[in-house]
Write a protein that holds these residues in place. Structure first.
Motif, PDB file in Angstrom:
ATOM      1  N   LEU A 198      23.322 -59.095  12.281  1.00 12.95           N
ATOM      2  CA  LEU A 198      23.116 -60.453  11.813  1.00 12.95           C
ATOM      3  C   LEU A 198      23.648 -61.405  12.875  1.00 12.95           C
ATOM      4  CD1 LEU A 198      24.115 -60.169   8.047  1.00 12.95           C
ATOM      5  CD2 LEU A 198      21.820 -60.274   9.018  1.00 12.95           C
ATOM      6  N   LEU A 199      22.846 -62.387  13.229  1.00 11.58           N
ATOM      7  CA  LEU A 199      23.255 -63.364  14.224  1.00 11.58           C
ATOM      8  C   LEU A 199      24.313 -64.288  13.642  1.00 11.58           C
ATOM      9  CD1 LEU A 199      19.648 -64.206  15.412  1.00 11.58           C
ATOM     10  CD2 LEU A 199      21.320 -62.888  16.694  1.00 11.58           C
ATOM     11  N   GLN A 200      25.220 -64.737  14.494  1.00 17.48           N
ATOM     12  CA  GLN A 200      26.256 -65.660  14.048  1.00 17.48           C
ATOM     13  C   GLN A 200      25.733 -67.088  14.060  1.00 17.48           C
ATOM     14  OE1 GLN A 200      29.340 -64.728  16.935  1.00 17.48           O
ATOM     15  NE2 GLN A 200      30.435 -63.492  15.431  1.00 17.48           N
ATOM     16  N   PRO A 201      26.120 -67.894  13.062  1.00 17.76           N
ATOM     17  CA  PRO A 201      25.646 -69.291  13.033  1.00 17.76           C
ATOM     18  C   PRO A 201      26.141 -70.122  14.204  1.00 17.76           C
ATOM     19  CG  PRO A 201      26.456 -68.612  10.871  1.00 17.76           C
ATOM     20  CD  PRO A 201      26.846 -67.538  11.842  1.00 17.76           C
ATOM     21  N   HIS A 202      27.308 -69.787  14.759  1.00 15.99           N
ATOM     22  CA  HIS A 202      27.836 -70.620  15.839  1.00 15.99           C
ATOM     23  C   HIS A 202      27.501 -70.026  17.207  1.00 15.99           C
ATOM     24  CE1 HIS A 202      31.157 -67.685  15.244  1.00 15.99           C
ATOM     25  NE2 HIS A 202      31.264 -67.780  16.561  1.00 15.99           N
ATOM     26  N   SER A 203      27.401 -70.903  18.174  1.00 14.59           N
ATOM     27  CA  SER A 203      27.237 -70.491  19.568  1.00 14.59           C
ATOM     28  C   SER A 203      28.588 -70.055  20.104  1.00 14.59           C
ATOM     29  CB  SER A 203      26.699 -71.665  20.401  1.00 14.59           C
ATOM     30  OG  SER A 203      26.913 -71.441  21.780  1.00 14.59           O
ATOM     31  N   VAL A 214      21.711 -81.426  22.535  1.00 17.30           N
ATOM     32  CA  VAL A 214      20.996 -80.240  22.056  1.00 17.30           C
ATOM     33  C   VAL A 214      19.496 -80.503  22.127  1.00 17.30           C
ATOM     34  CG1 VAL A 214      20.661 -78.619  20.149  1.00 17.30           C
ATOM     35  CG2 VAL A 214      22.889 -79.742  20.464  1.00 17.30           C
ATOM     36  N   SER A 215      18.770 -79.558  22.689  1.00 19.96           N
ATOM     37  CA  SER A 215      17.309 -79.604  22.717  1.00 19.96           C
ATOM     38  C   SER A 215      16.773 -78.508  21.815  1.00 19.96           C
ATOM     39  CB  SER A 215      16.791 -79.405  24.146  1.00 19.96           C
ATOM     40  OG  SER A 215      15.377 -79.320  24.158  1.00 19.96           O
ATOM     41  N   LEU A 216      15.900 -78.873  20.886  1.00 18.26           N
ATOM     42  CA  LEU A 216      15.379 -77.941  19.888  1.00 18.26           C
ATOM     43  C   LEU A 216      14.047 -77.349  20.336  1.00 18.26           C
ATOM     44  CD1 LEU A 216      16.073 -80.151  16.742  1.00 18.26           C
ATOM     45  CD2 LEU A 216      17.541 -78.382  17.723  1.00 18.26           C
ATOM     46  N   PRO A 217      13.606 -76.253  19.695  1.00 17.84           N
ATOM     47  CA  PRO A 217      12.276 -75.718  20.011  1.00 17.84           C
ATOM     48  C   PRO A 217      11.195 -76.774  19.794  1.00 17.84           C
ATOM     49  CG  PRO A 217      13.499 -74.208  18.599  1.00 17.84           C
ATOM     50  CD  PRO A 217      14.295 -75.467  18.655  1.00 17.84           C
ATOM     51  N   ARG A 258      18.503 -75.424  23.795  1.00 15.49           N
ATOM     52  CA  ARG A 258      19.281 -75.729  25.000  1.00 15.49           C
ATOM     53  C   ARG A 258      20.479 -76.616  24.653  1.00 15.49           C
ATOM     54  NH1 ARG A 258      17.070 -78.838  28.715  1.00 15.49           N
ATOM     55  NH2 ARG A 258      15.441 -79.691  27.366  1.00 15.49           N
ATOM     56  N   TYR A 259      21.575 -76.368  25.341  1.00 14.70           N
ATOM     57  CA  TYR A 259      22.803 -77.144  25.154  1.00 14.70           C
ATOM     58  C   TYR A 259      23.244 -77.743  26.488  1.00 14.70           C
ATOM     59  CZ  TYR A 259      23.325 -74.333  20.848  1.00 14.70           C
ATOM     60  OH  TYR A 259      23.134 -73.711  19.638  1.00 14.70           O
ATOM     61  N   HIS A 260      23.896 -78.910  26.389  1.00 17.48           N
ATOM     62  CA  HIS A 260      24.480 -79.538  27.571  1.00 17.48           C
ATOM     63  C   HIS A 260      25.807 -80.177  27.164  1.00 17.48           C
ATOM     64  CE1 HIS A 260      24.031 -82.546  31.175  1.00 17.48           C
ATOM     65  NE2 HIS A 260      24.857 -81.550  31.446  1.00 17.48           N
ATOM     66  N   ILE A 261      26.872 -79.783  27.816  1.00 22.70           N
ATOM     67  CA  ILE A 261      28.205 -80.337  27.559  1.00 22.70           C
ATOM     68  C   ILE A 261      28.657 -81.122  28.781  1.00 22.70           C
ATOM     69  CG2 ILE A 261      30.634 -79.661  27.558  1.00 22.70           C
ATOM     70  CD1 ILE A 261      30.173 -77.813  25.350  1.00 22.70           C
ATOM     71  N   GLN A 262      29.218 -82.312  28.533  1.00 24.94           N
ATOM     72  CA  GLN A 262      29.747 -83.135  29.615  1.00 24.94           C
ATOM     73  C   GLN A 262      31.095 -83.728  29.213  1.00 24.94           C
ATOM     74  OE1 GLN A 262      25.983 -85.431  29.575  1.00 24.94           O
ATOM     75  NE2 GLN A 262      26.120 -85.351  31.811  1.00 24.94           N
ATOM     76  N   VAL A 263      32.065 -83.629  30.120  1.00 21.72           N
ATOM     77  CA  VAL A 263      33.365 -84.275  29.973  1.00 21.72           C
ATOM     78  C   VAL A 263      33.706 -84.902  31.319  1.00 21.72           C
ATOM     79  CG1 VAL A 263      35.833 -83.986  29.500  1.00 21.72           C
ATOM     80  CG2 VAL A 263      34.150 -82.631  28.224  1.00 21.72           C
ATOM     81  N   ARG A 295      23.403 -76.032  15.808  1.00 17.87           N
ATOM     82  CA  ARG A 295      22.018 -75.548  15.679  1.00 17.87           C
ATOM     83  C   ARG A 295      21.658 -75.320  14.208  1.00 17.87           C
ATOM     84  NH1 ARG A 295      19.084 -71.167  18.717  1.00 17.87           N
ATOM     85  NH2 ARG A 295      17.499 -70.419  17.284  1.00 17.87           N
ATOM     86  N   GLU A 296      22.543 -74.627  13.484  1.00 18.90           N
ATOM     87  CA  GLU A 296      22.294 -74.336  12.071  1.00 18.90           C
ATOM     88  C   GLU A 296      22.314 -75.608  11.240  1.00 18.90           C
ATOM     89  OE1 GLU A 296      23.466 -73.591   7.916  1.00 18.90           O
ATOM     90  OE2 GLU A 296      24.770 -74.404   9.472  1.00 18.90           O
ATOM     91  N   VAL A 297      23.223 -76.529  11.555  1.00 18.12           N
ATOM     92  CA  VAL A 297      23.318 -77.789  10.815  1.00 18.12           C
ATOM     93  C   VAL A 297      22.023 -78.585  10.944  1.00 18.12           C
ATOM     94  CG1 VAL A 297      24.502 -80.026  10.707  1.00 18.12           C
ATOM     95  CG2 VAL A 297      25.823 -77.913  10.985  1.00 18.12           C
TER      96      VAL A 297
END
Length: 280
Positions: free
Chosen positions: A3-8, A56-59, A39-44, A126-128
């Motif tokens: 089972l895949l996990q809901p979180h990345s 976040v980029s969705l399908p 796709r995810y992109h994090i910036q600090v 993603r799940e949210v």
């Protein structure tokens, strides 16, 4: 059974590392892709180390699905309910993304357990977001009602240019997946796996799990769906969800497992293909 996990996992680890080093002015710029082309992109930036931007980029949604402002319906409300004051939704999002969240890490709860739970929830964005429409439907099912302003048939995106279908009723919700695979070997493995999956659930007498059916042709519930949306070379899988399947804490698990069913099947198909290759 996997089972895949809901979180990345990568997103969660990045958030935990950042929170543990808030006193350090470290610049971050991470871009990565996870299954089903999310796709995810994090910036600090060093100028404001307490602020983290998460995009976040969705399908890509197929024509039959409904997106509002680049997001599935109900997503904005789901984000606000899940994250509260720690998250601000940026409008417009960063170029090339459906959603950009501005996280103020200084507003995380001081309690370690609560803080970790919230970070896991953020890593489950993603799940949210993608699960928001299905959550609305199943939450109403738990109270034996149908959500207002929802049609008799919903198309929800789960893979690039592919959707699955939801038929909401007060006493049950039927969820139907057209199963598509690009490779002929994967298609053969998927067809075999799905037949075994349905048969195993039937013969095991699993009374507490949703009934499941497989067929080569589209179920009658999809008679009004355009033919282009029904090109399934591995048949159709249907689950019938009843209120008992989504009561209380079961709701979260049901939303995630149903939203990622194709990915679950694809994983098992790839495992079988790999074992076949190793046998030569």
């Amino acid at each position: 059974m996997i089972l895949l996990q809901p979180h990345s996992r990568f997103l969660l680890q990045t958030l935990l590392n950042r929170v543990q080093n808030l006193e350090k002015a470290i610049e971050l710029d991470y871009l990565w892709v996870e299954f089903d082309d999310v796709r995810y992109h994090i910036q600090v930036s060093t100028k404001n180390p307490n602020v983290l931007l998460l995009s976040v980029s969705l399908p890509i949604p197929p024509p039959e699905t409904v997106f509002l402002g680049g997001l599935p319906f109900g997503a904005i409300e789901a984000i606000k309910a899940a994250y509260g004051v720690i998250v601000q939704i940026l409008d417009p999002p960063r170029d090339g993304f459906n959603l950009t969240l501005k996280l103020n890490l200084s507003k995380l709860p001081p309690d370690e357990g609560l803080r970790h739970s919230l970070l896991v929830k953020i890593a489950s964005v993603r799940e949210v977001v993608l699960g928001a429409p299905l959550r609305i439907v199943l939450k109403h099912l738990a109270s034996r009602t149908v959500a207002p302003d929802i049609g008799q048939l919903l198309a929800l995106v789960h893979r690039p240019n592919e959707s699955f279908f939801v038929v909401p009723q007060a006493e049950k919700v039927t969820i139907i997946y057209p199963m598509r695979f690009k490779d002929s070997v994967d298609t053969a493995f998927a067809t075999s796996f799905l037949q075994e999956f349905v048969e195993a659930r039937r013969t095991a007498g699993l009374n507490n799990v949703p009934p499941c059916l497989w067929s080569l042709t589209p179920p009658i519930e999809l008679k009004e769906v355009p033919a282009d949306a029904l090109s399934a070379n591995a048949g159709f899988v249907s689950f019938v969800i009843y209120p008992r399947h989504v009561e209380g804490k079961k709701l979260d698990r049901a939303v995630w497992n149903l939203s990622t069913f194709h990915a679950y099947v694809n994983y098992h198909v790839k495992v079988r293909s790999f074992k076949l290759l190793k046998s030569f």
